[in-house]
Scaffold this motif. Structure first.
Motif, PDB file in Angstrom:
ATOM      1  N   VAL A 198       4.733 -12.788   3.509  1.00  0.00           N
ATOM      2  CA  VAL A 198       4.482 -11.653   3.366  1.00  0.00           C
ATOM      3  C   VAL A 198       5.724 -11.042   2.375  1.00  0.00           C
ATOM      4  O   VAL A 198       6.748 -10.902   1.891  1.00  0.00           O
ATOM      5  CB  VAL A 198       4.667 -10.792   4.205  1.00  0.00           C
ATOM      6  CG1 VAL A 198       4.365  -9.585   3.907  1.00  0.00           C
ATOM      7  CG2 VAL A 198       3.738 -10.659   5.454  1.00  0.00           C
ATOM      8  N   TYR A 199       4.615 -11.296   1.142  1.00  0.00           N
ATOM      9  CA  TYR A 199       4.976 -11.272  -0.439  1.00  0.00           C
ATOM     10  C   TYR A 199       5.492 -10.071  -1.286  1.00  0.00           C
ATOM     11  O   TYR A 199       5.977  -9.679  -2.296  1.00  0.00           O
ATOM     12  CB  TYR A 199       4.692 -12.446  -1.587  1.00  0.00           C
ATOM     13  CG  TYR A 199       4.538 -13.630  -0.449  1.00  0.00           C
ATOM     14  CD1 TYR A 199       5.937 -14.390  -0.262  1.00  0.00           C
ATOM     15  CD2 TYR A 199       3.361 -13.909  -1.079  1.00  0.00           C
ATOM     16  CE1 TYR A 199       5.691 -15.174   0.366  1.00  0.00           C
ATOM     17  CE2 TYR A 199       3.248 -15.380  -0.802  1.00  0.00           C
ATOM     18  CZ  TYR A 199       4.155 -15.795   0.257  1.00  0.00           C
ATOM     19  OH  TYR A 199       4.076 -17.695   0.514  1.00  0.00           O
ATOM     20  N   VAL A 200       5.059  -9.035  -0.663  1.00  0.00           N
ATOM     21  CA  VAL A 200       5.151  -7.346  -0.983  1.00  0.00           C
ATOM     22  C   VAL A 200       6.060  -6.554   0.253  1.00  0.00           C
ATOM     23  O   VAL A 200       5.639  -6.761   1.394  1.00  0.00           O
ATOM     24  CB  VAL A 200       3.693  -6.920  -1.020  1.00  0.00           C
ATOM     25  CG1 VAL A 200       3.534  -7.219  -2.275  1.00  0.00           C
ATOM     26  CG2 VAL A 200       3.090  -7.015  -0.288  1.00  0.00           C
ATOM     27  N   LEU A 221       2.103  -1.646  -7.757  1.00  0.00           N
ATOM     28  CA  LEU A 221       0.587  -2.114  -8.260  1.00  0.00           C
ATOM     29  C   LEU A 221       1.061  -3.600  -8.861  1.00  0.00           C
ATOM     30  O   LEU A 221       0.701  -3.331  -9.954  1.00  0.00           O
ATOM     31  CB  LEU A 221      -0.089  -1.271  -8.735  1.00  0.00           C
ATOM     32  CG  LEU A 221      -1.152  -1.274  -9.153  1.00  0.00           C
ATOM     33  CD1 LEU A 221      -1.491  -0.817  -7.370  1.00  0.00           C
ATOM     34  CD2 LEU A 221      -1.591  -0.611  -9.970  1.00  0.00           C
ATOM     35  N   GLY A 222       1.268  -4.698  -8.554  1.00  0.00           N
ATOM     36  CA  GLY A 222       1.591  -6.108  -8.980  1.00  0.00           C
ATOM     37  C   GLY A 222       2.577  -6.365  -9.129  1.00  0.00           C
ATOM     38  O   GLY A 222       3.514  -6.169 -10.252  1.00  0.00           O
ATOM     39  N   THR A 223       3.072  -6.564  -8.068  1.00  0.00           N
ATOM     40  CA  THR A 223       4.294  -7.669  -8.376  1.00  0.00           C
ATOM     41  C   THR A 223       4.662  -9.195  -9.530  1.00  0.00           C
ATOM     42  O   THR A 223       3.804  -9.481  -9.792  1.00  0.00           O
ATOM     43  CB  THR A 223       5.104  -8.653  -6.803  1.00  0.00           C
ATOM     44  OG1 THR A 223       4.562  -9.342  -6.732  1.00  0.00           O
ATOM     45  CG2 THR A 223       4.678  -6.945  -6.246  1.00  0.00           C
ATOM     46  N   THR A 224       5.814  -8.921  -9.982  1.00  0.00           N
ATOM     47  CA  THR A 224       6.427  -9.677 -10.937  1.00  0.00           C
ATOM     48  C   THR A 224       6.474 -11.499  -9.944  1.00  0.00           C
ATOM     49  O   THR A 224       5.259 -12.846 -10.544  1.00  0.00           O
ATOM     50  CB  THR A 224       7.145  -9.719 -11.711  1.00  0.00           C
ATOM     51  OG1 THR A 224       7.461  -8.457 -12.088  1.00  0.00           O
ATOM     52  CG2 THR A 224       7.654 -10.870 -12.204  1.00  0.00           C
ATOM     53  N   TYR A 225       6.294 -11.001  -9.406  1.00  0.00           N
ATOM     54  CA  TYR A 225       6.503 -12.562  -8.682  1.00  0.00           C
ATOM     55  C   TYR A 225       4.520 -13.379  -8.499  1.00  0.00           C
ATOM     56  O   TYR A 225       4.415 -14.805  -8.511  1.00  0.00           O
ATOM     57  CB  TYR A 225       6.993 -12.120  -7.206  1.00  0.00           C
ATOM     58  CG  TYR A 225       8.245 -12.890  -7.147  1.00  0.00           C
ATOM     59  CD1 TYR A 225       9.677 -13.325  -7.939  1.00  0.00           C
ATOM     60  CD2 TYR A 225       8.963 -11.407  -7.535  1.00  0.00           C
ATOM     61  CE1 TYR A 225      11.306 -13.301  -7.487  1.00  0.00           C
ATOM     62  CE2 TYR A 225      10.258 -11.122  -7.571  1.00  0.00           C
ATOM     63  CZ  TYR A 225      11.120 -11.880  -7.965  1.00  0.00           C
ATOM     64  OH  TYR A 225      12.514 -11.765  -7.787  1.00  0.00           O
ATOM     65  N   THR A 226       4.312 -12.887  -7.437  1.00  0.00           N
ATOM     66  CA  THR A 226       2.658 -13.200  -6.986  1.00  0.00           C
ATOM     67  C   THR A 226       1.871 -12.125  -7.734  1.00  0.00           C
ATOM     68  O   THR A 226       0.224 -12.445  -7.037  1.00  0.00           O
ATOM     69  CB  THR A 226       2.906 -13.393  -5.752  1.00  0.00           C
ATOM     70  OG1 THR A 226       2.895 -11.498  -5.210  1.00  0.00           O
ATOM     71  CG2 THR A 226       3.991 -14.139  -5.120  1.00  0.00           C
ATOM     72  N   PHE A 229      -0.760  -6.304  -4.717  1.00  0.00           N
ATOM     73  CA  PHE A 229      -0.145  -4.881  -4.767  1.00  0.00           C
ATOM     74  C   PHE A 229      -0.031  -4.923  -3.829  1.00  0.00           C
ATOM     75  O   PHE A 229      -0.529  -4.609  -2.206  1.00  0.00           O
ATOM     76  CB  PHE A 229      -1.985  -3.897  -5.049  1.00  0.00           C
ATOM     77  CG  PHE A 229      -2.437  -4.634  -6.586  1.00  0.00           C
ATOM     78  CD1 PHE A 229      -1.768  -4.927  -7.197  1.00  0.00           C
ATOM     79  CD2 PHE A 229      -3.466  -4.066  -6.101  1.00  0.00           C
ATOM     80  CE1 PHE A 229      -2.275  -5.324  -8.515  1.00  0.00           C
ATOM     81  CE2 PHE A 229      -4.016  -4.508  -7.242  1.00  0.00           C
ATOM     82  CZ  PHE A 229      -3.797  -4.548  -9.008  1.00  0.00           C
ATOM     83  N   GLU A 230       1.463  -3.808  -3.732  1.00  0.00           N
ATOM     84  CA  GLU A 230       1.559  -3.496  -2.196  1.00  0.00           C
ATOM     85  C   GLU A 230       1.190  -1.922  -1.661  1.00  0.00           C
ATOM     86  O   GLU A 230      -0.061  -1.211  -3.250  1.00  0.00           O
ATOM     87  CB  GLU A 230       3.210  -2.072  -2.703  1.00  0.00           C
ATOM     88  CG  GLU A 230       3.608  -3.935  -2.732  1.00  0.00           C
ATOM     89  CD  GLU A 230       5.858  -2.811  -3.015  1.00  0.00           C
ATOM     90  OE1 GLU A 230       6.603  -3.744  -2.856  1.00  0.00           O
ATOM     91  OE2 GLU A 230       5.471  -1.607  -2.914  1.00  0.00           O
ATOM     92  N   ASP A 231       0.805  -2.140  -0.437  1.00  0.00           N
ATOM     93  CA  ASP A 231      -0.038  -0.645   0.499  1.00  0.00           C
ATOM     94  C   ASP A 231       0.546   0.516  -0.231  1.00  0.00           C
ATOM     95  O   ASP A 231       1.349   1.025   0.790  1.00  0.00           O
ATOM     96  CB  ASP A 231      -0.269  -0.827   1.836  1.00  0.00           C
ATOM     97  CG  ASP A 231      -1.480  -0.556   2.796  1.00  0.00           C
ATOM     98  OD1 ASP A 231      -1.922   0.198   1.559  1.00  0.00           O
ATOM     99  OD2 ASP A 231      -1.356  -1.071   3.153  1.00  0.00           O
ATOM    100  N   ILE A 232       0.765   1.295  -1.186  1.00  0.00           N
ATOM    101  CA  ILE A 232       0.645   2.532  -1.672  1.00  0.00           C
ATOM    102  C   ILE A 232      -0.411   3.557  -0.516  1.00  0.00           C
ATOM    103  O   ILE A 232       0.947   5.519  -0.395  1.00  0.00           O
ATOM    104  CB  ILE A 232       0.724   2.613  -3.067  1.00  0.00           C
ATOM    105  CG1 ILE A 232       0.763   1.589  -4.097  1.00  0.00           C
ATOM    106  CG2 ILE A 232       0.855   3.926  -3.377  1.00  0.00           C
ATOM    107  CD1 ILE A 232       1.166   1.421  -5.437  1.00  0.00           C
ATOM    108  N   ALA A 233      -0.814   3.395  -0.029  1.00  0.00           N
ATOM    109  CA  ALA A 233      -1.843   4.536   0.132  1.00  0.00           C
ATOM    110  C   ALA A 233      -0.990   4.973   1.429  1.00  0.00           C
ATOM    111  O   ALA A 233      -0.947   5.546   2.530  1.00  0.00           O
ATOM    112  CB  ALA A 233      -3.345   3.838   0.371  1.00  0.00           C
ATOM    113  N   THR A 234      -0.960   3.261   2.274  1.00  0.00           N
ATOM    114  CA  THR A 234      -0.355   3.382   3.354  1.00  0.00           C
ATOM    115  C   THR A 234       0.475   3.878   3.853  1.00  0.00           C
ATOM    116  O   THR A 234       1.699   5.010   4.737  1.00  0.00           O
ATOM    117  CB  THR A 234       0.091   1.909   4.873  1.00  0.00           C
ATOM    118  OG1 THR A 234      -1.254   1.861   4.464  1.00  0.00           O
ATOM    119  CG2 THR A 234       0.979   3.011   5.681  1.00  0.00           C
TER     120      THR A 234
END
Length: 561
Positions: A198-200, A221-226, A229-234
């Protein structure tokens, strides 16, 4: 023959060409300065011809990597001639001189509104969006943190509460500019740790870290590592519930540095922006998937209510009242005008076609790089067009090298493919990452896969040879013999090569089980006389001097002694 490359004017556009060294003027100037030692850290006493100065600088720049092969960066490296022309035209223009360059200011404001509408800012008919251009997303993030802190502090003061200990919640996979912003502006960072596979950031874990001193939560919205996108709606739904239950007024800032120009075109139904109630500000990098030249970012607010007036400064010494909300003052206008040109020229359909193409190319490369089982994916195909991949865990212990060694081998071919470790809590995981940008093609993807596999095979062979040296083979420590660069110990290949076999039999077994690279290395080193069996083994033979080996090589190669 030309000696150096340079930018020269041709038809109003910059083109990458060679200096004309056939001219007498250049030859005379070069001859005059070629043997001179120039001071590098002090100002030279006398001037020199521009062509010579340009040539000196250019030959240094030729040592840099090729931007087209830099697959580490998200920053756009390819532009059309019109972009170059517009940037050249805007070189003299200082964007902050609003009174002198009012149309440039108008173009800037159009960009702010176009992006705000792209992010579904709740604007009334004719209402202007609230935002500004910045020097990349780093400045935008720092301004956003300041806005959140000032707004939180004003509310705490008005309520007569302590305002000395602000904090901000974010995933531990945030980009380093978040660490800078919280350090510079005295805000406690509260990191949500990552877990295996789980990378976010986990939205529920983020809520657990919030309290009355939390100025905001960062969603990526788009991590540098992988690239995920994080779940911003949740996260938004959980923030709404928390605010209602505890009486907090915590909002969300979305770091869309890379994903802000991907999601609207590839995932239009994904709810991550101002369609969510608690999203109050968003940053995006125009020089990434906005396709503009390096040095442009954008910060957009939901409304003026989320930009404290105390952070907006007004000056009039340039001829008119000017409102400034930036960390910088004087700044070039080239990137702003280039951004407007791209927004105008490409339109929604143009961006959509380009981003879908990049996504398909990333999917193609991901399939190719994992099809033979040497690597596993850490990224997914539902986020940024990048591919993060790693050596499978069950193979890692059998190999004598890691992702960093592969990245080093690729640099020898000109590829810049970064190797790194994941965020805290997952730093044991090493990986490689390829960012797919405009200019990347299917053909280039195939070439990269081929070179990655060649690097892998070379490292397998080298690791095996290192083990062989301790299993009954010796290496001549002569000036002509380069020791293997990898210092890792061998495992799988070395185990296969031990036993009472001749070097030729070892090579034949390599051909059957490990393709050809290991066999080529073994036979090559045997033929050159740099590898041989120790006395008493099947291949033992009298050791020859370096001169003898040199003569043998010349005879084999047909060279004249």
């Amino acid at each position: 023959m030309p000696l150096h490359k340079t930018n020269v004017e041709k038809g109003g556009a910059k083109r990458f060409q060679h200096i004309d060294t056939s001219s007498l003027a250049f030859e005379t100037g070069f001859a005059s300065f070629a043997l001179e030692e120039f001071p590098k850290y002090q100002l030279r006493a006398e001037p020199m011809p521009s062509a010579v100065a340009e040539g000196i600088i250019t030959q240094e720049l030729e040592l840099d990597g090729n931007p087209a092969l830099n697959l580490a960066s998200f920053v756009t490296t390819r532009f059309d001639e019109t972009t170059h022309k517009l940037c050249d035209r805007m070189l003299p223009v200082n964007w902050i001189d609003f009174d002198e360059y009012p149309q440039t200011v108008e173009i800037h404001n159009r960009c702010v509104n176009i992006i705000a509408n792209l992010f579904h800012a709740p604007l009334e008919e004719g209402q202007q969006a609230v935002g500004t251009s910045t020097v990349g997303s780093s400045e935008a993030i720092m301004l956003a943190v300041l806005a959140m802190k000032w707004r939180w502090r004003a509310a705490r003061k008005a309520a007569g509460k302590d305002y000395a200990r602000p904090n901000m919640v974010m995933g531990s996979e945030v980009q380093v500019c978040w660490e800078k912003a919280t350090a510079y502006f005295d805000v406690e960072p509260r990191y949500v740790p990552l877990h295996d596979d789980v990378y976010v950031m986990n939205p529920e874990k983020a809520i657990e870290l919030c309290d009355e001193n939390t100025i905001g939560i960062c969603g990526i919205l788009g991590t540098t590592y992988t690239g995920q996108f994080e779940d911003i709606a949740t996260l938004d739904a959980l923030v709404t519930q928390m605010n209602e239950q505890k009486g907090f007024d915590i909002g969300i800032h979305v770091d869309a540095a890379s994903g802000g120009f991907i999601a609207p075109f590839c995932y239009p139904n994904l709810r991550w922006d101002f369609r969510l109630k608690n999203v109050r500000s968003i940053n995006v990098s125009g020089h990434k998937y906005g396709l503009a030249p390096c040095g442009i970012g954008w910060l957009i607010f939901r409304s003026a209510a989320y930009l404290p007036e105390e952070l907006v400064f007004h000056v009039n010494y340039l001829g008119a009242d000017q409102a400034s909300f930036t960390l910088n003052f004087s700044r070039g206008s080239a990137q702003i005008v280039a951004s407007y040109y791209l927004l105008l020229r490409l339109g929604r359909r143009g961006y959509q076609n380009l981003m879908h193409t990049l996504k398909e190319l990333a999917s193609y490369f991901a399939t190719r790089i994992t099809e033979d089982g040497r690597f596993r994916l850490l990224s997914d195909n539902e986020s940024l067009p990048l591919v993060a991949f790693a050596i499978p865990d069950d193979q890692r212990t059998k190999l004598g090298f890691d992702e960093f060694a592969i990245a080093g081998e690729l640099r020898k071919r000109g590829w810049i493919v970064p190797a790194y470790t994941l965020a805290p809590n997952l730093q044991h995981q090493k990986l490689l990452r390829v960012v797919v940008r405009v200019g990347f093609t299917r053909d280039r993807a195939d070439m990269l896969v081929q070179d990655i596999r060649a690097a892998y095979d070379h490292l397998v062979a080298m690791a095996g040879l290192l083990n062989l040296f301790g299993q009954g083979l010796a290496v001549d420590d002569t000036a002509s013999t380069k020791k293997p660069e990898s210092e890792h110990t061998a495992t799988a290949l070395g185990k296969m090569l031990h036993g009472n076999k001749s070097l030729q039999e070892h090579a034949e077994e390599l051909r059957r089980t490990h393709d050809l690279p290991g066999a080529r290395h073994l036979i090559h080193m045997q033929n050159w006389g740099t590898i041989h069996a120790k006395e008493g083994t099947k291949d033992a033979e009298p050791r020859r001097s370096p001169v003898d080996r040199h003569q043998r090589h010349k005879k084999r190669s047909g060279a004249v002694c």
